[in-house]
Scaffold this motif. Structure first.
Motif, PDB file in Angstrom:
ATOM      1  N   LYS A 237      -8.637 -12.136  15.077  1.00  0.00           N
ATOM      2  CA  LYS A 237      -9.942 -12.070  15.728  1.00  0.00           C
ATOM      3  C   LYS A 237     -10.374 -13.414  16.299  1.00  0.00           C
ATOM      4  O   LYS A 237     -11.286 -13.474  17.120  1.00  0.00           O
ATOM      5  CB  LYS A 237     -10.994 -11.583  14.727  1.00  0.00           C
ATOM      6  CG  LYS A 237     -10.716 -10.177  14.198  1.00  0.00           C
ATOM      7  CD  LYS A 237     -11.720  -9.778  13.138  1.00  0.00           C
ATOM      8  CE  LYS A 237     -11.412  -8.393  12.574  1.00  0.00           C
ATOM      9  NZ  LYS A 237     -12.363  -8.011  11.498  1.00  0.00           N
ATOM     10  N   GLU A 238      -9.705 -14.497  15.865  1.00  0.00           N
ATOM     11  CA  GLU A 238     -10.105 -15.842  16.290  1.00  0.00           C
ATOM     12  C   GLU A 238      -9.105 -16.489  17.242  1.00  0.00           C
ATOM     13  O   GLU A 238      -9.458 -17.381  17.990  1.00  0.00           O
ATOM     14  CB  GLU A 238     -10.251 -16.743  15.052  1.00  0.00           C
ATOM     15  CG  GLU A 238     -11.224 -16.211  14.025  1.00  0.00           C
ATOM     16  CD  GLU A 238     -11.157 -16.996  12.723  1.00  0.00           C
ATOM     17  OE1 GLU A 238     -10.251 -17.848  12.604  1.00  0.00           O
ATOM     18  OE2 GLU A 238     -11.995 -16.757  11.831  1.00  0.00           O
ATOM     19  N   ARG A 239      -7.826 -16.081  17.189  1.00  0.00           N
ATOM     20  CA  ARG A 239      -6.770 -16.740  17.966  1.00  0.00           C
ATOM     21  C   ARG A 239      -6.120 -15.764  18.951  1.00  0.00           C
ATOM     22  O   ARG A 239      -6.324 -14.549  18.876  1.00  0.00           O
ATOM     23  CB  ARG A 239      -5.680 -17.288  17.033  1.00  0.00           C
ATOM     24  CG  ARG A 239      -6.175 -17.968  15.779  1.00  0.00           C
ATOM     25  CD  ARG A 239      -6.704 -19.348  16.034  1.00  0.00           C
ATOM     26  NE  ARG A 239      -7.113 -19.997  14.793  1.00  0.00           N
ATOM     27  CZ  ARG A 239      -6.310 -20.697  14.014  1.00  0.00           C
ATOM     28  NH1 ARG A 239      -5.046 -20.877  14.355  1.00  0.00           N
ATOM     29  NH2 ARG A 239      -6.771 -21.260  12.906  1.00  0.00           N
ATOM     30  N   ILE A 240      -5.327 -16.334  19.861  1.00  0.00           N
ATOM     31  CA  ILE A 240      -4.486 -15.529  20.743  1.00  0.00           C
ATOM     32  C   ILE A 240      -3.209 -15.217  19.973  1.00  0.00           C
ATOM     33  O   ILE A 240      -2.447 -16.110  19.622  1.00  0.00           O
ATOM     34  CB  ILE A 240      -4.155 -16.280  22.046  1.00  0.00           C
ATOM     35  CG1 ILE A 240      -5.450 -16.609  22.798  1.00  0.00           C
ATOM     36  CG2 ILE A 240      -3.220 -15.482  22.927  1.00  0.00           C
ATOM     37  CD1 ILE A 240      -5.245 -17.517  23.990  1.00  0.00           C
ATOM     38  N   VAL A 241      -2.968 -13.939  19.688  1.00  0.00           N
ATOM     39  CA  VAL A 241      -1.895 -13.530  18.791  1.00  0.00           C
ATOM     40  C   VAL A 241      -0.776 -12.852  19.572  1.00  0.00           C
ATOM     41  O   VAL A 241      -1.018 -11.941  20.366  1.00  0.00           O
ATOM     42  CB  VAL A 241      -2.423 -12.570  17.698  1.00  0.00           C
ATOM     43  CG1 VAL A 241      -1.281 -12.081  16.818  1.00  0.00           C
ATOM     44  CG2 VAL A 241      -3.463 -13.271  16.857  1.00  0.00           C
ATOM     45  N   THR A 242       0.463 -13.312  19.322  1.00  0.00           N
ATOM     46  CA  THR A 242       1.661 -12.667  19.854  1.00  0.00           C
ATOM     47  C   THR A 242       2.457 -12.133  18.677  1.00  0.00           C
ATOM     48  O   THR A 242       2.880 -12.896  17.811  1.00  0.00           O
ATOM     49  CB  THR A 242       2.523 -13.657  20.659  1.00  0.00           C
ATOM     50  OG1 THR A 242       1.762 -14.163  21.751  1.00  0.00           O
ATOM     51  CG2 THR A 242       3.767 -12.969  21.199  1.00  0.00           C
ATOM     52  N   ALA A 243       2.657 -10.817  18.631  1.00  0.00           N
ATOM     53  CA  ALA A 243       3.474 -10.212  17.578  1.00  0.00           C
ATOM     54  C   ALA A 243       4.944 -10.295  17.996  1.00  0.00           C
ATOM     55  O   ALA A 243       5.318  -9.823  19.067  1.00  0.00           O
ATOM     56  CB  ALA A 243       3.069  -8.759  17.367  1.00  0.00           C
ATOM     57  N   PHE A 244       5.776 -10.910  17.156  1.00  0.00           N
ATOM     58  CA  PHE A 244       7.198 -11.130  17.466  1.00  0.00           C
ATOM     59  C   PHE A 244       8.010 -10.543  16.310  1.00  0.00           C
ATOM     60  O   PHE A 244       8.178 -11.167  15.271  1.00  0.00           O
ATOM     61  CB  PHE A 244       7.462 -12.624  17.626  1.00  0.00           C
ATOM     62  CG  PHE A 244       8.817 -12.960  18.171  1.00  0.00           C
ATOM     63  CD1 PHE A 244       9.581 -12.020  18.827  1.00  0.00           C
ATOM     64  CD2 PHE A 244       9.343 -14.240  18.025  1.00  0.00           C
ATOM     65  CE1 PHE A 244      10.821 -12.335  19.336  1.00  0.00           C
ATOM     66  CE2 PHE A 244      10.577 -14.569  18.527  1.00  0.00           C
ATOM     67  CZ  PHE A 244      11.320 -13.606  19.192  1.00  0.00           C
ATOM     68  N   THR A 245       8.511  -9.316  16.485  1.00  0.00           N
ATOM     69  CA  THR A 245       9.176  -8.610  15.394  1.00  0.00           C
ATOM     70  C   THR A 245      10.658  -8.418  15.675  1.00  0.00           C
ATOM     71  O   THR A 245      11.131  -8.621  16.792  1.00  0.00           O
ATOM     72  CB  THR A 245       8.516  -7.238  15.164  1.00  0.00           C
ATOM     73  OG1 THR A 245       8.610  -6.460  16.374  1.00  0.00           O
ATOM     74  CG2 THR A 245       7.052  -7.390  14.795  1.00  0.00           C
ATOM     75  N   ASP A 246      11.388  -7.998  14.617  1.00  0.00           N
ATOM     76  CA  ASP A 246      12.827  -7.759  14.740  1.00  0.00           C
ATOM     77  C   ASP A 246      13.105  -6.566  15.639  1.00  0.00           C
ATOM     78  O   ASP A 246      12.229  -5.712  15.867  1.00  0.00           O
ATOM     79  CB  ASP A 246      13.440  -7.513  13.358  1.00  0.00           C
ATOM     80  CG  ASP A 246      13.352  -8.746  12.466  1.00  0.00           C
ATOM     81  OD1 ASP A 246      13.143  -9.843  13.017  1.00  0.00           O
ATOM     82  OD2 ASP A 246      13.505  -8.609  11.242  1.00  0.00           O
ATOM     83  N   GLY A 247      14.357  -6.492  16.101  1.00  0.00           N
ATOM     84  CA  GLY A 247      14.739  -5.397  16.992  1.00  0.00           C
ATOM     85  C   GLY A 247      15.295  -4.198  16.269  1.00  0.00           C
ATOM     86  O   GLY A 247      16.158  -3.498  16.803  1.00  0.00           O
ATOM     87  N   ASP A 248      14.843  -3.934  15.038  1.00  0.00           N
ATOM     88  CA  ASP A 248      15.323  -2.779  14.277  1.00  0.00           C
ATOM     89  C   ASP A 248      14.160  -1.847  13.950  1.00  0.00           C
ATOM     90  O   ASP A 248      13.029  -2.036  14.406  1.00  0.00           O
ATOM     91  CB  ASP A 248      16.030  -3.246  12.997  1.00  0.00           C
ATOM     92  CG  ASP A 248      15.164  -4.183  12.158  1.00  0.00           C
ATOM     93  OD1 ASP A 248      13.948  -4.287  12.454  1.00  0.00           O
ATOM     94  OD2 ASP A 248      15.681  -4.806  11.215  1.00  0.00           O
ATOM     95  N   ARG A 249      14.453  -0.827  13.131  1.00  0.00           N
ATOM     96  CA  ARG A 249      13.442   0.155  12.771  1.00  0.00           C
ATOM     97  C   ARG A 249      12.293  -0.482  11.987  1.00  0.00           C
ATOM     98  O   ARG A 249      11.128  -0.167  12.205  1.00  0.00           O
ATOM     99  CB  ARG A 249      14.106   1.257  11.921  1.00  0.00           C
ATOM    100  CG  ARG A 249      13.158   2.317  11.395  1.00  0.00           C
ATOM    101  CD  ARG A 249      12.562   3.136  12.494  1.00  0.00           C
ATOM    102  NE  ARG A 249      11.706   4.198  11.976  1.00  0.00           N
ATOM    103  CZ  ARG A 249      10.865   4.902  12.715  1.00  0.00           C
ATOM    104  NH1 ARG A 249      10.743   4.643  14.011  1.00  0.00           N
ATOM    105  NH2 ARG A 249      10.132   5.844  12.183  1.00  0.00           N
ATOM    106  N   GLY A 250      12.636  -1.409  11.079  1.00  0.00           N
ATOM    107  CA  GLY A 250      11.594  -2.075  10.311  1.00  0.00           C
ATOM    108  C   GLY A 250      10.641  -2.859  11.192  1.00  0.00           C
ATOM    109  O   GLY A 250       9.435  -2.874  10.972  1.00  0.00           O
TER     110      GLY A 250
END
Length: 460
Positions: A237-250
């Protein structure tokens, strides 16, 4: 009883001090083949000397353990080293320590140590001997080898020898592990820039944060599990957030939960089938540059049932719209029919349209450009870097190539003006020294910047 313990503690403290200073352990002739060292303490109810203690040890153990473990025979054959005894007299009593080096195996050494405790008299006085411990000399040597090897490695890394690339990587891993911090009540693994950076990258685990640190990205924080911590929700809610996740089902499941409970701005993912912790620097940069606005991902994933990678492929396959330049309308003159003179009609021709001149929109100039104008013109001519204080007085003129090293050493710089490229490495350096203005010719590959730092280019 209390006085007895105090005296024994003083004796042992002096013995440890001598051992550190290279006392009895420095004698290679005695400890060269030693495997174990027996440490014991004794107390005698009278005044005795060192020879009395040694004599009691040999005399009262003679024939006790048989010929194979007779102390005199063992010392003759070199299986037992010279027995060291230190005595201290106080208040009519004698206290001291006994050190017996042994090259026997552990079982025989333990039997010999137990035999020392059967001695009940030293000279004319009653005495009591208690074994404190049996030290494995090889374990001590192994510990020394490990500690010394660490010091040697650190020395090699400081010298930056090109042939020690693998060793350098090991040391860098240790340094990156030290840079890792714990953030929030949940103690989430995070990079050192997370507390003050205006944009953060949310990854899955500790290993992902370490891999990003390895490649110079210090504003990543891990969720550490499928349940999104409250700290991440508050930060979103306070920052510019980039979600960077793995390339699998999880990674897909964590991404869906992030999009539902947190205020995510952008979404990036590792290449399909790969994890963030195993990506190279090139793959990390490519993935972060290909990030997609979260609104678009939410619409495609939740409303249309598409995956993130289908969305990326569609964006890559979609052709860019061609720019069609508007053509000027052709004016076709009307045909005039020949008629009689008395009935001549005037033909109205369309008046030529005035051409519209579209002027480019002028960018509003940054007020700081005028404020630092004279310094900008100066560095353009001389090709130097200027370091200014809060009153905009020049405190140093240095070559551009020495800018990074100078900034690491100085803490009084308010603004930096130089005729060069502003890089992410330079931004990270000045953010740690309190610089407020960074003015350069242009920017290149800038991913993040601290909130308190103002970055200005000559073209603005």
């Amino acid at each position: 009883m209390k006085r007895k313990k105090t005296i024994l503690q003083q004796v042992l403290a002096e013995k440890r001090k001598k051992a550190k200073e290279g006392g009895f352990m420095s004698g290679k002739d005695e400890f060269g083949t030693t495997k174990y060292v027996i440490y014991a303490e004794f107390e005698a109810n009278g005044i005795v000397e060192r020879p009395d203690v040694v004599g009691a040890i040999f005399g009262q153990t003679e024939g006790l353990l048989g010929d194979d473990l007779d102390l005199r025979e063992l010392q003759k054959t070199g299986r037992i080293g010279r027995i060291r005894v230190e005595v201290h007299n106080k208040a009519g009593k004698t206290y001291g320590t006994i050190t017996v080096p042994s090259s026997l195996d552990r079982v025989e050494t333990a039997i010999l140590a137990a035999a020392l405790e059967t001695i009940d008299r030293v000279g004319p006085a009653e005495a009591k001997i208690r074994v404190l411990r049996i030290e494995d000399v090889r374990a001590t040597k192994r510990k020394y080898i490990i500690e010394r090897a660490k010091e040697i490695l650190e020395t090699l890394m400081e010298q930056e020898i090109p042939e020690t690339q693998e060793l350098t990587e090991e040391v860098k891993k240790a340094v990156r592990a030290k840079e890792l911090i714990e953030y929030g009540p949940e103690k989430l693994p995070a990079g050192p820039h997370v507390p003050f950076s205006d944009s953060i990258i949310v990854v899955e685990g500790r290993a992902d944060v370490l891999n990003l640190l390895k490649h110079g990205i210090k504003n990543a924080i891990a969720v550490e599990g499928t349940s999104i911590p409250e700290t991440i929700i508050k930060l979103s809610k306070e920052r510019i957030v980039t979600a960077f996740t793995d390339g699998d089902r999880g990674g897909e499941l964590i991404l869906k939960e992030l999009l539902q409970v947190a205020d995510v701005d952008y979404v990036a993912r590792a290449p399909e089938g790969k994890e963030v912790e195993e990506l190279t620097k090139k793959e990390i940069v490519k993935s972060l540059r290909s990030k997609v606005p979260a609104e678009q991902v939410i619409n495609e994933m939740f409303n249309k049932g598409k995956s993130f990678y289908e969305l990326i492929r569609e964006r890559q396959e979609k052709p860019e719209p061609r720019k069609v330049e508007p053509r000027e309308p052709r004016v076709v003159p009307a045909k005039v029919e020949e008629k009689k003179p008395e009935k001549v009609e005037k033909v109205e021709r369309p008046e030529p349209k005035e051409e519209k001149i579209v002027k480019p929109i002028e960018k509003a100039r940054v007020p700081e450009l005028e404020e630092f104008g004279e310094f900008i013109e100066r560095v353009k001519k001389d090709g130097i870097a200027l370091l200014l204080d809060e009153n905009k007085n020049v405190i140093a003129e240095i070559p551009v190539r020495e800018l990074t090293n100078q900034l690491k050493e100085r803490k009084d710089v308010y603004a930096v003006v130089f005729n060069g490229v502003i890089t992410q490495r330079l931004i990270d350096t000045v953010s740690e020294t309190g610089v407020r203005y960074l003015i350069g010719a242009r920017k290149y590959n800038v991913v993040r910047r601290p909130v308190q730092l103002k970055i200005i280019t000559f073209a603005e």
